[in-house]
Design an enzyme around this catalytic site. Structure first.
Site, short mmCIF file in Angstrom:
data_model
loop_
_atom_site.label_atom_id
_atom_site.label_comp_id
_atom_site.label_asym_id
_atom_site.label_seq_id
_atom_site.Cartn_x
_atom_site.Cartn_y
_atom_site.Cartn_z
N ILE A 12 8.03 13.08 9.66
CA ILE A 12 8.14 14.18 8.69
C ILE A 12 6.84 15.00 8.69
CG2 ILE A 12 8.49 14.83 6.26
CD1 ILE A 12 10.24 12.37 5.90
N ASP A 31 -4.13 10.41 10.10
CA ASP A 31 -3.11 9.47 10.56
C ASP A 31 -3.80 8.32 11.28
OD1 ASP A 31 0.22 10.09 11.11
OD2 ASP A 31 -0.72 8.31 11.99
N GLY A 36 2.78 6.84 13.57
CA GLY A 36 2.65 8.23 14.02
C GLY A 36 2.22 8.24 15.49
N LEU A 76 2.21 11.30 2.78
CA LEU A 76 3.35 10.74 3.51
C LEU A 76 3.02 9.42 4.19
CD1 LEU A 76 4.58 14.01 5.35
CD2 LEU A 76 5.54 13.03 3.26
N THR A 95 -0.37 -1.15 2.50
CA THR A 95 -0.42 0.27 2.89
C THR A 95 0.15 1.13 1.78
OG1 THR A 95 -0.07 -0.38 5.16
CG2 THR A 95 0.29 1.93 4.66
N ALA A 117 5.36 10.88 -1.37
CA ALA A 117 6.68 10.58 -0.81
C ALA A 117 7.14 9.22 -1.29
CB ALA A 117 6.60 10.57 0.72
N TYR A 149 9.53 -3.27 -0.05
CA TYR A 149 9.36 -1.84 0.25
C TYR A 149 9.74 -1.00 -0.97
CZ TYR A 149 10.18 2.69 2.47
OH TYR A 149 10.17 4.03 2.79
N LYS A 153 7.16 1.16 -3.34
CA LYS A 153 7.33 2.60 -3.54
C LYS A 153 7.58 2.92 -5.01
CE LYS A 153 6.42 4.83 0.08
NZ LYS A 153 5.34 5.84 -0.06
#
Ligand code: UDP
Length: 326
Positions: A12, A31, A36, A76, A95, A117, A149, A153
């Protein structure tokens, strides 16, 4: 605008960078190239309004420097992909939680706006469809890594909203539903790039579980449009938005659609979840976004069709196969 994007070499992030540069903005990205890839940003690295740093979102001084230089940050950088998450739960939690804390902490110094995000995973096993931002979240047990996860989030969301209320950091939260398109890799389990490659190579298309589970797939271009508008809309701070298309398709239906669009002779085969993800895996049956709130805020909702998504992904994978990169 000067926009700082964490995870800017990701799927994204790289599409968002291209769009912002095309609109005349400055883009700084960070990054760590974990998921990525340099290949995603190659076309931009010489652009006079683009700057990239290879480094970690855990590096607080570096994040702080970039947040300070930008007008707005789009966060992101995260561990994504069900396979990656199930195989590396420690990395996922660290992370997602610590990375977001570093970014918000940096933004708090000068009350810089941040878009964070999040994901439709946070709705978990909820069966109250379509999912709306103010619905309850229904997560599974802590013994199943997948929910780490969703939980990490959800914690990111609590944290961003807490920074908004307590420290006056202008935060915006996006819950991205299944976002797909060119450059998404199938390496971490994502279904569309996997099926596309299998179909183009005439290999078996592997449907996990019964294939009756369904998803709504949105084009990355639509996700980028939503982000671009949200970061330029002043009255959306402290708010959570679903971002996704709302056409539902079963995973078996998706396999058939991709096979047919590719003109492939692949067989569609069923694989048990245990074999695909390890024992005790729990899937989500259905996931449909309600994007009323998003549309009201920015006058836009994702609308690119599944047919376009499939044809764009097939075109990219065809090229990758021809170049020997897939
Ligand atoms: N899936 C599948 N075959 C694959 C990869 C995924 O059948 O090769 C299924 C997966 O079990 C899930 C759906 O496709 O039911 C979407 O998976 P993905 O990992 O793309 O996204 P998420 O599970 O986060 O919605």
């Amino acid at each position: 605008m000067k926009v700082f994007i964490t995870g800017g070499a990701g799927f994204i992030g790289s599409h968002l960078s291209e769009r912002l540069l095309a609109d005349g903005h400055y883009v700084y990205i960070l990054d760590d190239l974990s998921t990525g890839e340099m290949g995603n940003i190659e076309s931009m690295i010489k652009h006079p309004r683009y700057e990239y740093r290879i480094g970690s979102v855990h590096d607080a001084p570096l994040v702080s420097e970039l947040v300070d230089r930008a007008d707005v940050t789009v966060h992101l950088a995260a561990a994504v992909g069900v396979k990656l998450i199930v195989e590396h739960p420690v990395h996922t939690i660290q992370t997602n939680v610590h990375g977001t804390e570093v970014v918000l902490n940096a933004a708090a110094k000068k009350q810089k706006p941040v878009l964070v995000a999040s994901t439709s995973e946070v709705y978990g096993k909820s069966t109250r469809l379509p999912f709306r931002e103010d619905h309850d979240l229904v997560l599974g047990p802590t013994t199943h890594s997948r929910w780490a996860y969703a939980c990490s989030k959800a914690l990111d969301e609590w944290l961003a909203l807490a920074y908004f209320r307590e420290k006056k950091v202008p935060t915006i939260l996006c819950r991205f539903f299944n976002t797909v398109g060119p450059r998404q890799t199938g390496r971490y389990g994502m279904v569309v790039p996997n099926f596309a490659l299998q179909a183009l190579k005439n290999q078996d298309i592997t449907v996990y579980g019964t294939g009756d589970q369904s998803r709504c797939f949105g084009h990355v271009r639509d996700a980028v449009e939503a982000i671009t508008r949200l970061i330029q809309t002043p009255n959306v701070y402290g708010e959570v938005f679903n971002v996704g298309a709302d056409r539902e398709i079963s995973i078996r239906g998706l396999a058939e659609a991709i096979r047919d669009a590719a003109g492939s002779s692949s067989k569609i085969v069923q694989i048990d979840y245990d074999k695909a993800y390890g024992e005790g895996f729990e899937d989500m049956n259905r996931r449909i976004p309600d994007c009323t709130k998003l549309e009201k805020a920015i006058g836009f909702r994702p609308k690119i069709t599944l047919e376009t998504i499939i044809s764009d992904v097939l075109a990219e994978k065809r090229e990758a196969i021809a170049a020997g990169n897939a």
